[in-house]
Design a protein around this motif. Sequence first.
Motif, short mmCIF file in Angstrom:
data_model
loop_
_atom_site.label_atom_id
_atom_site.label_comp_id
_atom_site.label_asym_id
_atom_site.label_seq_id
_atom_site.Cartn_x
_atom_site.Cartn_y
_atom_site.Cartn_z
N VAL A 56 -0.87 -15.91 -1.65
CA VAL A 56 -2.25 -15.46 -1.72
C VAL A 56 -3.10 -16.68 -2.08
CG1 VAL A 56 -3.92 -13.96 -2.89
CG2 VAL A 56 -1.59 -13.12 -2.43
N PRO A 57 -3.97 -17.11 -1.18
CA PRO A 57 -4.83 -18.26 -1.50
C PRO A 57 -5.68 -17.99 -2.74
CG PRO A 57 -4.96 -17.72 0.84
CD PRO A 57 -4.20 -16.60 0.16
N ASP A 58 -5.93 -19.03 -3.51
CA ASP A 58 -6.71 -18.90 -4.74
C ASP A 58 -8.04 -18.20 -4.51
OD1 ASP A 58 -4.73 -20.13 -6.23
OD2 ASP A 58 -5.68 -22.11 -6.15
N GLU A 59 -8.69 -18.50 -3.38
CA GLU A 59 -10.00 -17.91 -3.12
C GLU A 59 -9.94 -16.41 -2.86
OE1 GLU A 59 -8.69 -19.95 0.79
OE2 GLU A 59 -8.70 -20.49 -1.33
N ASP A 60 -8.76 -15.86 -2.62
CA ASP A 60 -8.62 -14.42 -2.39
C ASP A 60 -8.23 -13.65 -3.65
OD1 ASP A 60 -9.22 -14.90 0.25
OD2 ASP A 60 -7.15 -14.77 0.94
N ARG A 61 -7.78 -14.34 -4.67
CA ARG A 61 -7.31 -13.67 -5.89
C ARG A 61 -8.40 -12.84 -6.56
NH1 ARG A 61 -2.40 -16.19 -8.42
NH2 ARG A 61 -1.50 -17.38 -6.72
N LEU B 63 3.38 -11.70 2.30
CA LEU B 63 3.34 -13.08 2.77
C LEU B 63 2.62 -13.20 4.11
CD1 LEU B 63 7.06 -13.55 1.95
CD2 LEU B 63 5.27 -14.91 0.88
N SER B 64 2.16 -12.10 4.64
CA SER B 64 1.64 -12.07 6.01
C SER B 64 0.21 -12.55 6.15
CB SER B 64 1.72 -10.64 6.55
OG SER B 64 0.83 -9.80 5.83
N GLY B 65 -0.51 -12.67 5.04
CA GLY B 65 -1.92 -13.03 5.11
C GLY B 65 -2.85 -11.83 5.23
N ALA B 66 -2.30 -10.64 5.28
CA ALA B 66 -3.11 -9.43 5.42
C ALA B 66 -3.43 -8.77 4.07
CB ALA B 66 -2.39 -8.43 6.33
N HIS B 67 -3.27 -9.51 2.99
CA HIS B 67 -3.44 -8.95 1.65
C HIS B 67 -4.85 -8.40 1.40
CE1 HIS B 67 -3.88 -13.34 1.62
NE2 HIS B 67 -4.99 -13.09 0.95
N ASN B 68 -5.89 -9.02 1.97
CA ASN B 68 -7.26 -8.57 1.72
C ASN B 68 -7.56 -7.22 2.36
OD1 ASN B 68 -8.03 -10.74 0.15
ND2 ASN B 68 -8.70 -11.95 1.90
N THR B 69 -6.77 -6.81 3.32
CA THR B 69 -6.94 -5.51 3.96
C THR B 69 -5.95 -4.49 3.41
OG1 THR B 69 -7.64 -6.59 6.00
CG2 THR B 69 -6.91 -4.31 6.18
N LEU B 70 -4.67 -4.87 3.37
CA LEU B 70 -3.61 -3.92 3.02
C LEU B 70 -3.61 -3.53 1.54
CD1 LEU B 70 -0.75 -5.41 5.21
CD2 LEU B 70 -2.13 -3.36 5.66
N VAL B 71 -3.77 -4.50 0.65
CA VAL B 71 -3.69 -4.18 -0.78
C VAL B 71 -4.83 -3.25 -1.21
CG1 VAL B 71 -3.72 -5.14 -3.11
CG2 VAL B 71 -2.33 -6.24 -1.32
N PRO B 72 -6.10 -3.53 -0.86
CA PRO B 72 -7.15 -2.57 -1.23
C PRO B 72 -6.95 -1.18 -0.62
CG PRO B 72 -8.13 -4.68 -0.69
CD PRO B 72 -6.67 -4.77 -0.30
N THR B 73 -6.35 -1.10 0.57
CA THR B 73 -6.06 0.20 1.18
C THR B 73 -5.05 0.97 0.33
OG1 THR B 73 -6.54 -0.67 3.38
CG2 THR B 73 -5.24 1.35 3.27
N VAL B 74 -4.04 0.30 -0.16
CA VAL B 74 -3.05 0.94 -1.04
C VAL B 74 -3.73 1.41 -2.33
CG1 VAL B 74 -0.99 0.57 -2.44
CG2 VAL B 74 -1.07 -0.30 -0.09
N ILE B 75 -4.54 0.56 -2.92
CA ILE B 75 -5.22 0.93 -4.17
C ILE B 75 -6.14 2.13 -3.96
CG2 ILE B 75 -6.92 0.14 -5.86
CD1 ILE B 75 -5.51 -2.64 -5.66
N GLU B 76 -6.87 2.16 -2.86
CA GLU B 76 -7.74 3.31 -2.57
C GLU B 76 -6.90 4.58 -2.42
OE1 GLU B 76 -11.06 3.65 -2.78
OE2 GLU B 76 -10.90 1.62 -3.58
N GLY B 77 -5.74 4.47 -1.80
CA GLY B 77 -4.85 5.63 -1.68
C GLY B 77 -4.38 6.13 -3.03
N LEU B 78 -4.03 5.21 -3.92
CA LEU B 78 -3.63 5.60 -5.28
C LEU B 78 -4.77 6.33 -5.98
CD1 LEU B 78 -1.70 2.43 -6.48
CD2 LEU B 78 -0.70 4.64 -5.88
N LYS B 79 -5.98 5.83 -5.80
CA LYS B 79 -7.14 6.46 -6.42
C LYS B 79 -7.35 7.88 -5.88
CE LYS B 79 -9.61 2.21 -7.55
NZ LYS B 79 -10.74 1.32 -7.23
N GLU B 80 -7.17 8.06 -4.56
CA GLU B 80 -7.34 9.37 -3.96
C GLU B 80 -6.38 10.39 -4.55
OE1 GLU B 80 -7.08 9.09 0.32
OE2 GLU B 80 -8.71 7.60 0.39
N TYR B 81 -5.18 9.93 -4.93
CA TYR B 81 -4.19 10.83 -5.54
C TYR B 81 -4.30 10.90 -7.06
CZ TYR B 81 -1.58 11.67 -1.26
OH TYR B 81 -1.21 12.09 -0.02
N GLY B 82 -5.26 10.20 -7.62
CA GLY B 82 -5.42 10.19 -9.07
C GLY B 82 -4.30 9.44 -9.77
N ALA B 83 -3.64 8.54 -9.06
CA ALA B 83 -2.48 7.83 -9.62
C ALA B 83 -2.80 6.39 -10.03
CB ALA B 83 -1.34 7.82 -8.61
#
Length: 138
Positions: free
Chosen positions: A101-106, A69-89
């Motif tokens: 999440v604003p519609d324009e960010d979805r 809910l913080s508005g930091a979704h465009n930074t934090l969520v892709p960082t988590v996904i990249e981490g999952l990719k690094e672990y092959g998960a």
Amino acid sequence: MSAGQEQRTIRCLVAKVGLDGHDRGAHVIARAFRDAGFEVIYSGLHRAPEEIVQAAVQEDVDVLGISILSGAHNTLVPTVIEGLKEYGAFEDTLVIVGGIVPDEDREDLMAAGVAEVFGPGTPMQDTIDFVRDNVPHR
């Protein structure tokens, strides 16, 4: 379903990433997932993306639900996904996002690897059905 084909319990991590201190929605979805028969792990508040990745990998979750809910979704969520990719998960983990999440960010979140974004007012059953229909088969 024969005895050899019993369905495995869906394991979910409900995660709060970053400085977002509002966790009521995360608790509501965690309870709904439990009531639906999912095994649920809750991260607690104020987790770094790396902590979320570590928890998802160590707990071998099928679903990672990020509540933000913080508005930091465009930074934090892709960082988590990249981490999952690094672990092959990433390939074995359904990543969903819930919160403001604003519609324009979805579109950017979906391009980064989020399977679906659930906004306020989404019926719990819709989220549960989406998870059941889209959880990776292992």
